[in-house]
Write an enzyme that holds these catalytic residues in place. Structure first.
Site, short mmCIF file in Angstrom:
data_model
loop_
_atom_site.label_atom_id
_atom_site.label_comp_id
_atom_site.label_asym_id
_atom_site.label_seq_id
_atom_site.Cartn_x
_atom_site.Cartn_y
_atom_site.Cartn_z
N ARG A 100 0.81 -1.24 0.00
CA ARG A 100 0.00 0.00 0.00
C ARG A 100 0.83 1.27 0.00
O ARG A 100 0.43 2.28 -0.57
CB ARG A 100 -0.94 0.02 1.23
CG ARG A 100 -2.10 -0.91 1.10
CD ARG A 100 -2.99 -0.79 2.34
NE ARG A 100 -3.90 -1.92 2.40
CZ ARG A 100 -4.36 -2.45 3.53
NH1 ARG A 100 -4.01 -1.93 4.69
NH2 ARG A 100 -5.18 -3.47 3.49
N CYS A 129 -9.93 -1.43 5.44
CA CYS A 129 -11.40 -1.25 5.44
C CYS A 129 -11.84 0.06 6.10
O CYS A 129 -12.75 0.74 5.60
CB CYS A 129 -12.07 -2.44 6.14
SG CYS A 129 -11.22 -2.98 7.62
N HIS A 253 -18.18 -1.75 10.19
CA HIS A 253 -17.46 -0.81 11.03
C HIS A 253 -18.25 0.51 11.11
O HIS A 253 -18.83 0.95 10.11
CB HIS A 253 -16.10 -0.47 10.43
CG HIS A 253 -15.10 -1.59 10.43
ND1 HIS A 253 -15.28 -2.79 11.08
CD2 HIS A 253 -13.87 -1.68 9.85
CE1 HIS A 253 -14.21 -3.55 10.91
NE2 HIS A 253 -13.35 -2.91 10.16
P1 NAP Z 1 -8.93 -15.21 7.43
O1 NAP Z 1 -10.38 -15.34 7.61
O2 NAP Z 1 -8.03 -15.61 8.55
O3 NAP Z 1 -8.47 -16.00 6.09
C1 NAP Z 1 -7.13 -16.13 5.71
C2 NAP Z 1 -7.03 -16.75 4.32
O4 NAP Z 1 -5.66 -16.80 3.91
C3 NAP Z 1 -7.54 -18.19 4.28
O5 NAP Z 1 -8.10 -18.45 3.01
C4 NAP Z 1 -6.25 -18.98 4.44
O6 NAP Z 1 -6.31 -20.28 3.89
C5 NAP Z 1 -5.30 -18.14 3.60
N1 NAP Z 1 -3.90 -18.40 3.93
C6 NAP Z 1 -3.33 -18.33 5.15
N2 NAP Z 1 -2.02 -18.69 5.05
C7 NAP Z 1 -1.79 -18.98 3.75
C8 NAP Z 1 -0.66 -19.42 3.02
N3 NAP Z 1 0.51 -19.62 3.60
N4 NAP Z 1 -0.79 -19.63 1.68
C9 NAP Z 1 -1.99 -19.43 1.08
N5 NAP Z 1 -3.11 -19.02 1.71
C10 NAP Z 1 -3.01 -18.80 3.04
O7 NAP Z 1 -8.52 -13.70 7.12
P2 NAP Z 1 -9.35 -12.57 6.35
O8 NAP Z 1 -10.09 -11.76 7.33
O9 NAP Z 1 -10.08 -13.17 5.20
O10 NAP Z 1 -8.16 -11.64 5.87
C11 NAP Z 1 -7.14 -12.10 5.02
C12 NAP Z 1 -6.16 -10.96 4.82
O11 NAP Z 1 -6.84 -9.88 4.18
C13 NAP Z 1 -5.62 -10.34 6.12
O12 NAP Z 1 -4.47 -11.02 6.56
C14 NAP Z 1 -5.33 -8.94 5.71
O13 NAP Z 1 -4.03 -8.85 5.14
C15 NAP Z 1 -6.36 -8.65 4.66
N6 NAP Z 1 -7.52 -7.91 5.20
C16 NAP Z 1 -7.69 -6.65 4.78
C17 NAP Z 1 -8.76 -5.94 5.24
C18 NAP Z 1 -8.90 -4.53 4.82
O14 NAP Z 1 -8.95 -3.74 5.71
N7 NAP Z 1 -9.01 -4.22 3.56
C19 NAP Z 1 -9.68 -6.48 6.11
C20 NAP Z 1 -9.50 -7.78 6.51
C21 NAP Z 1 -8.41 -8.48 6.04
P3 NAP Z 1 -6.58 -21.58 4.85
O15 NAP Z 1 -8.06 -21.58 5.13
O16 NAP Z 1 -6.14 -22.70 3.98
O17 NAP Z 1 -5.75 -21.39 6.07
O1 3JN Z 2 -9.07 -5.19 11.94
C1 3JN Z 2 -9.75 -4.74 11.01
O2 3JN Z 2 -10.92 -4.38 11.17
C2 3JN Z 2 -9.13 -4.62 9.67
C3 3JN Z 2 -7.94 -5.48 9.54
C4 3JN Z 2 -7.13 -5.40 8.55
C5 3JN Z 2 -5.93 -6.21 8.47
C6 3JN Z 2 -5.78 -7.33 9.29
C7 3JN Z 2 -4.61 -8.07 9.25
C8 3JN Z 2 -3.59 -7.71 8.42
C9 3JN Z 2 -4.90 -5.86 7.60
C10 3JN Z 2 -5.07 -4.71 6.67
O3 3JN Z 2 -5.66 -4.91 5.63
O4 3JN Z 2 -4.63 -3.59 6.96
C11 3JN Z 2 -3.72 -6.60 7.61
C12 3JN Z 2 -2.57 -6.23 6.73
O5 3JN Z 2 -2.52 -6.72 5.61
O6 3JN Z 2 -1.72 -5.48 7.19
#
Ligand code: NAP
Ligand code: 3JN
Length: 351
Positions: A100, A129, A253
């Site tokens: 980012r 988000c 949120h």
């Molecule tokens: P989550 O529910 O914990 O899901 C994580 C996903 O990543 C699962 O599909 C998991 O697969 C996969 N994964 C984990 N380790 C992996 C690896 N080594 N290789 C391939 N896939 C792997 O998390 P989430 O809430 O969906 O969020 C995922 C990511 O999105 C966060 O870590 C963050 O970076 C980002 N995020 C961004 C926002 C935002 O603010 N825009 C909000 C939430 C999250 P398995 O089921 O096989 O473990």
């Molecule tokens: O906590 C929330 O409501 C948003 C979380 C976002 C998040 C969680 C784990 C890792 C992020 C993100 O998108 O900023 C990350 C990350 O990729 O840094």
């Protein structure tokens, strides 16, 4: 008609499952879909458009022949695999913070700075988000009245911390109501030393603490807002600060936002008027009818809802807003799919 091969990286997660659903409902002509996750999920299936798709382990070679990658499997996975996907010709939309702040990577909210999409070199970053819903609400105000300062306090849902955090919050709620002791292993943040229950509680910590006492989530909101609105993560013309709090709500949120505008002629009514015409925004603001945005009613919707617009009683150029949006949709999956729709519509899938 040209069709596209789309890969969802992190398909089994809280965001990944919404990505599948938003892609199914999108205008993108999907020729083939690849669902990628960790080795733990390989071989399991998830449905896409009524057919079971076998989940594959995410490796570099899994991106052969892929046109669009929707990545949401954590920053370390994105850093390792997205350059491999780009080498193989894909355009990646990354939901993590991995790229980012890279000045060569556009950080995009389509309603706010779609022009940045044309500059991509294979990776486009999806903002945090909390930042996304705030800048959707700020954009029409910024354009019409200018902005001097933003002070935001967030009320962030449990699902923002992932599927396992959401499950932990539900279990804590059941335990509390059954008179049992609550056990916390994930929140406030999985990587930190101590864990506290979220049920019937508030946690003023999202992500880890920086040395200056701000959390990393607060740091992200400050610098992402500046990069999106002013194309400079350290811009000094706009002051931004944030306090981020996790609240016992499953999805959506809320944000209490204080703004100081440049234009001395701004009024609450004029701000309501630009908000009601703002792209991706729904104004819900009628105190006489007790109408204002709520997480329960915003859940499952793609829009950002704004209400409680009112003038500050001390500073004549300042106003307060209440902004709510589904953190897994506009805050993540829908913003990503919306970016992909624009790349397809504007033929920007080459790099
Ligand atoms: P989550 O529910 O914990 O899901 C994580 C996903 O990543 C699962 O599909 C998991 O697969 C996969 N994964 C984990 N380790 C992996 C690896 N080594 N290789 C391939 N896939 C792997 O998390 P989430 O809430 O969906 O969020 C995922 C990511 O999105 C966060 O870590 C963050 O970076 C980002 N995020 C961004 C926002 C935002 O603010 N825009 C909000 C939430 C999250 P398995 O089921 O096989 O473990
Ligand atoms: O906590 C929330 O409501 C948003 C979380 C976002 C998040 C969680 C784990 C890792 C992020 C993100 O998108 O900023 C990350 C990350 O990729 O840094």
């Amino acid at each position: 008609m040209e069709t596209y091969t789309v890969a969802i990286l992190g398909a089994t997660g809280a965001v990944g499952t919404r990505l599948i659903e938003q892609l199914e409902q999108s205008t993108i002509p999907v020729g083939a879909i690849k669902l990628l996750a960790s080795a733990r999920s390989a071989g399991k299936t998830l449905p896409f458009k009524g057919k079971a798709v076998v989940i594959e382990e995410a490796t570099a070679d899994a991106f052969d022949g892929v046109d669009i990658v929707l990545a949401s499997a954590g920053g370390a996975v994105s850093k390792r695999l997205l350059p491999e996907a780009v080498k193989r010709g894909a355009v990646c939309i990354d939901n993590t913070s991995a790229f980012r702040m890279d000045p060569t990577v556009p950080l995009v909210v389509p309603e706010v700075n779609p022009e940045q999409l044309r500059k991509h070199q294979g990776i486009i970053a999806n903002p945090n988000c909390s930042t996304i819903q705030m800048v959707v609400a700020l954009k029409p105000i910024f354009e019409r009245f200018g902005l001097k300062q933003v002070i935001v306090s967030t009320y962030q849902a449990a699902s923002g911390a992932g599927q396992s955090a959401l499950n932990e919050f539900f279990q804590e709620s059941r335990d509390y109501l059954a008179g049992k002791e609550m056990t916390a292993n994930i929140l406030p943040t999985a990587g930190d030393k101590k864990h506290y229950p979220l049920a019937f509680n508030l946690l003023p910590q999202i992500d880890v603490f920086e040395e200056d006492g701000y959390t990393h989530e607060e740091w992200k909101m400050i610098h992402e807002t500046k990069k999106i609105l002013l194309n400079d993560m350290d811009a000094e013309d706009l002051k931004v600060t944030a306090t981020c709090v996790r609240v016992p709500v499953p999805i959506s949120h809320g944000e209490s936002v204080y703004i100081e505008v440049n234009d001395e002629k701004a009024t609450s009514q004029a701000i309501r008027s630009v908000l009601s015409a703002g792209e991706g925004l729904v104004l819900q603001d009628d105190p006489s009818q007790q109408l204002y945005p709520e997480p329960l009613t915003a859940g499952g919707k793609r829009e950002t809802f704004v209400g409680r617009v009112r003038a500050d009683q001390e500073n004549p150029n300042a106003f307060h807003l209440w902004v709510v949006s589904d953190n897994l949709l506009k805050g993540a999956a829908w913003n990503m799919v919306e970016i992909a729709e624009r790349l397809v519509a504007e033929k920007l899938l080459k790099h």
